[in-house]
Write an enzyme that holds these catalytic residues in place. Sequence first.
Site, PDB file in Angstrom:
ATOM      1  N   LEU A  17      44.440  27.080  27.499  1.00 40.10           N
ATOM      2  CA  LEU A  17      43.323  26.809  27.467  1.00 40.10           C
ATOM      3  C   LEU A  17      42.231  28.314  27.454  1.00 40.10           C
ATOM      4  O   LEU A  17      41.208  28.264  26.869  1.00 40.10           O
ATOM      5  CB  LEU A  17      42.840  26.786  29.128  1.00 40.10           C
ATOM      6  CG  LEU A  17      40.732  26.536  29.147  1.00 40.10           C
ATOM      7  CD1 LEU A  17      40.548  24.824  28.571  1.00 40.10           C
ATOM      8  CD2 LEU A  17      41.152  25.918  30.707  1.00 40.10           C
ATOM      9  N   ILE A 432      31.787  52.985  31.533  1.00 37.04           N
ATOM     10  CA  ILE A 432      32.757  52.899  32.694  1.00 37.04           C
ATOM     11  C   ILE A 432      34.155  53.376  33.242  1.00 37.04           C
ATOM     12  O   ILE A 432      35.130  54.371  33.802  1.00 37.04           O
ATOM     13  CB  ILE A 432      32.599  51.746  33.524  1.00 37.04           C
ATOM     14  CG1 ILE A 432      31.741  51.392  33.821  1.00 37.04           C
ATOM     15  CG2 ILE A 432      33.872  51.351  34.891  1.00 37.04           C
ATOM     16  CD1 ILE A 432      31.260  52.202  34.851  1.00 37.04           C
ATOM     17  N   GLY A 433      34.921  53.837  31.393  1.00 33.58           N
ATOM     18  CA  GLY A 433      36.609  53.708  31.262  1.00 33.58           C
ATOM     19  C   GLY A 433      37.225  53.333  29.994  1.00 33.58           C
ATOM     20  O   GLY A 433      37.134  54.182  29.295  1.00 33.58           O
ATOM     21  N   SER A 434      36.966  52.050  30.195  1.00 32.99           N
ATOM     22  CA  SER A 434      37.707  51.750  29.057  1.00 32.99           C
ATOM     23  C   SER A 434      36.933  51.288  27.919  1.00 32.99           C
ATOM     24  O   SER A 434      35.907  51.275  28.000  1.00 32.99           O
ATOM     25  CB  SER A 434      38.384  50.257  29.369  1.00 32.99           C
ATOM     26  OG  SER A 434      37.594  49.372  29.530  1.00 32.99           O
ATOM     27  N   GLU A 606      36.880  42.586  47.446  1.00 27.83           N
ATOM     28  CA  GLU A 606      37.697  40.994  47.721  1.00 27.83           C
ATOM     29  C   GLU A 606      38.176  41.261  49.273  1.00 27.83           C
ATOM     30  O   GLU A 606      37.790  39.158  48.944  1.00 27.83           O
ATOM     31  CB  GLU A 606      39.048  41.536  46.782  1.00 27.83           C
ATOM     32  CG  GLU A 606      38.832  39.586  45.944  1.00 27.83           C
ATOM     33  CD  GLU A 606      39.771  40.511  44.927  1.00 27.83           C
ATOM     34  OE1 GLU A 606      40.919  40.000  44.810  1.00 27.83           O
ATOM     35  OE2 GLU A 606      38.663  40.814  44.302  1.00 27.83           O
ATOM     36  N   CYS A 645      32.945  46.938  41.332  1.00 30.65           N
ATOM     37  CA  CYS A 645      32.666  45.271  40.260  1.00 30.65           C
ATOM     38  C   CYS A 645      31.335  44.456  41.090  1.00 30.65           C
ATOM     39  O   CYS A 645      31.733  44.042  42.353  1.00 30.65           O
ATOM     40  CB  CYS A 645      34.261  44.455  39.694  1.00 30.65           C
ATOM     41  SG  CYS A 645      34.567  45.780  38.770  1.00 30.65           S
ATOM     42  N   HIS A 696      30.260  41.677  30.119  1.00 33.56           N
ATOM     43  CA  HIS A 696      30.787  40.273  29.651  1.00 33.56           C
ATOM     44  C   HIS A 696      30.044  39.371  29.062  1.00 33.56           C
ATOM     45  O   HIS A 696      30.543  37.846  28.946  1.00 33.56           O
ATOM     46  CB  HIS A 696      30.715  39.765  31.256  1.00 33.56           C
ATOM     47  CG  HIS A 696      31.617  40.516  32.279  1.00 33.56           C
ATOM     48  ND1 HIS A 696      30.557  41.945  33.160  1.00 33.56           N
ATOM     49  CD2 HIS A 696      32.784  40.972  32.493  1.00 33.56           C
ATOM     50  CE1 HIS A 696      31.585  42.557  33.710  1.00 33.56           C
ATOM     51  NE2 HIS A 696      32.954  41.652  33.401  1.00 33.56           N
ATOM     52  N   CYS A 728      30.541  47.850  33.279  1.00 35.83           N
ATOM     53  CA  CYS A 728      31.576  47.510  34.076  1.00 35.83           C
ATOM     54  C   CYS A 728      31.869  48.009  32.358  1.00 35.83           C
ATOM     55  O   CYS A 728      32.148  48.797  31.031  1.00 35.83           O
ATOM     56  CB  CYS A 728      32.153  46.391  34.213  1.00 35.83           C
ATOM     57  SG  CYS A 728      33.992  45.612  34.555  1.00 35.83           S
TER      58      CYS A 728
END
Length: 756
Positions: A17, A432-434, A606, A645, A696, A728
Amino acid sequence: MTTSVIGYPRIGKLRELKFAIESYFKGDKSENELLGLAKTLRATHWQQQVENKIAYISSNDFSFYDAVLDTANLLNVIPKRYQQLTLPELGQYFAMARGYQGDKGDVHALAMKKWFNTNYHYLVPEIEATTEIKLVGTKPFDEYQEAKALGIETKPVIIGPLTFLKLAKLPAGQTYQSYQAQIVSAYQNIITKFEQLGTKWVQIDEPILVTDLSKEDIQSFEQIYQAILPTKGSVKILLQTYFGDIRDCYTNVIAQPFDGIGIDFVEGKESLNLLQQYGFPSDKILFAGVINGKNIWRNNYAKTLPLLAQIKSNTSKLVINTSCSLLHVPYTLQNETKLTIAQKAYFTFAQEKLLELAELGQLINEVDPKQHQAYKTNQTLFTREREGTNQNVRQKVAALSPQDFVRLPEFNQREKRQKQTLNLPVLPTTTIGSFPQTSDVRLNRAKFKKGEISLEQYTAFNKQKIAECIKLQEEIGLDVLVHGEFERNDMVEYFGESLNGFIFTEKAWVQSYGTRCVKPPVIWGDVSRSKPITVEYSQYAQSLSNKPVKGMLTGPVTILNWSFPREDISYKESVFQIGLAIADEVLDLEAAGISVIQIDEAALKEKLPLRKADWLSEYLDWAIPAFRLVHSKVKAETQIHTHMCYSEFTDIIKEIDQMDADVISFEASRSNLEIIDVLKQNNFQTEVGPGVYDIHSPRVPSVNEIRQTIEKLLNKIDKQKLWVNPDCGLKTRGEKEVVASLINLVKATLDVRLGL
């Protein structure tokens, strides 16, 4: 005894999917092709449950993006900005999920938040003053009929009206009760439509009932269902709860004329006590959630069968159920070729949990289940010691003292020294980093894993990408740089692969949101670090620039929360083991000359209990200290960052400040930066970087848009405390949109600086 499944994974055995939707986004797959693939997946999932003799199989648990978003579309809760795009139905749906920027307009996506205490994210329904809640969609009915055509009777699943209203964003000055009458009418029409189709059971999910409820909430629950249930006719209604117990409203729930009630006996600490204290009506079926839908360890029949016996003694009608949807575990163990037979014996993914349900359904009817082969096979796993014990690690954890969790000097003194040492401009910019994981990056990693290239070739490629990334950031004008994380597949898996005590799967993907899937590592034994993990790449990146380059680590709480945790030791002991390992890495980075170190706690909230009474005693009492343990030994001049996050952090903002980081960045753009008011109210001392744009979504924010966001932040946050950054990491985005967005971010920041 009959069995039931609350919901099943949507993504397919091999993430079919995900890939189909992404192909549709790129224009490589038509809408009809996407719809056809979805239909095939649904049929496969239903058939698997039929083959395992599941009596109550769910439909409408499938979604192209998110079930709450599906419900919003079903109920006409579609903000005008999306309607005005005049897109086709599926295009409008994805615009709500991802935002839209094109010929039809430019709109932000709906806000995104964590789904209760899981790593799944839902889209927040947005009710406007002009919204009329009513039944307009057909998805639940279509999918029920689709299964029916295959000869499979299903129970359609719908997010409950109280949960939907409580999760929705409301117009200013309105309460959810203002929309009660409308939503009751809509659900009455839904039930009536199912009755016309000949549906036997409908499952209404109300996970909100396991949270802290006010008297007004309970009153609304009663009013809603006292209005809905009399219209159900021949349809039987299953009220399904999960992620905890319904202690606030148990007696209110069982007093309503539901035909079945689903109760969680895995996370529901008080569920058995409630059942024993108040009983259960003889005219209802109890759907007992005893198969863990959130972890992959095999069920211990020696514990579950006595529990089922106790439950059975308090009710005359019982169905064995999953504790929650199986959406939160991987699809099947069949794809795992590298785990040993001994390791695989301990695990059950979604497909294997169907067999566990079937076996428990059979064993509970046996006169002596201990003589049954299924029971004996199960118990061999729990009567032998599993490998992975490290006494040295356990002794280190036991020897921890209060001083190991305190960093000196205090924050105010550190802040002054860091400003002198780093000499950054006001409103420092960073990411943020990546950076984007392009196809060549993924190919390089795949070739290395397959042994097609040497370690030297793999490292040389990554260093070339790091050099390009540093150069790009300097050209854009960012103040604090990152190395891009091209060597990392996942922020948790990467560290797990370098630590003792973890094992890894090949295809155990779990949906996080939309097309984003994660492959959590498994904490198998005691955790330790045997050598540095990130130092080589971080040191190389810093050598390429005179600007600070952040060392990038994942924090112990996030590593725990985004892994499948052990069930044989406490979370506290496990997270402190991880914390000691990451603390060693922090000190090695500092010794290598890295002056800014980011320790991400993306998943801090979380595992926060859903009930406030349990926050300090069951989670924050070890989660906050675990982060402090990681950085307590660094020098005052070393600046410690962390990142968090999508979640609602406002209710634990004081505890977050107690983490004693120097800088915290939040994902806040999708929630309209609501957190900044709470920061001010609580005199938040830590420097902050509330994300100024949503990564996002594929849309590129304009300079003016970012400038206005920064100016809004400065109305509430001291300029000496504010950082400017995306919300992010940029791993999943395309290079073109990332570069354009960061250029605009820097331009906007420079414009604002000129006005200060």
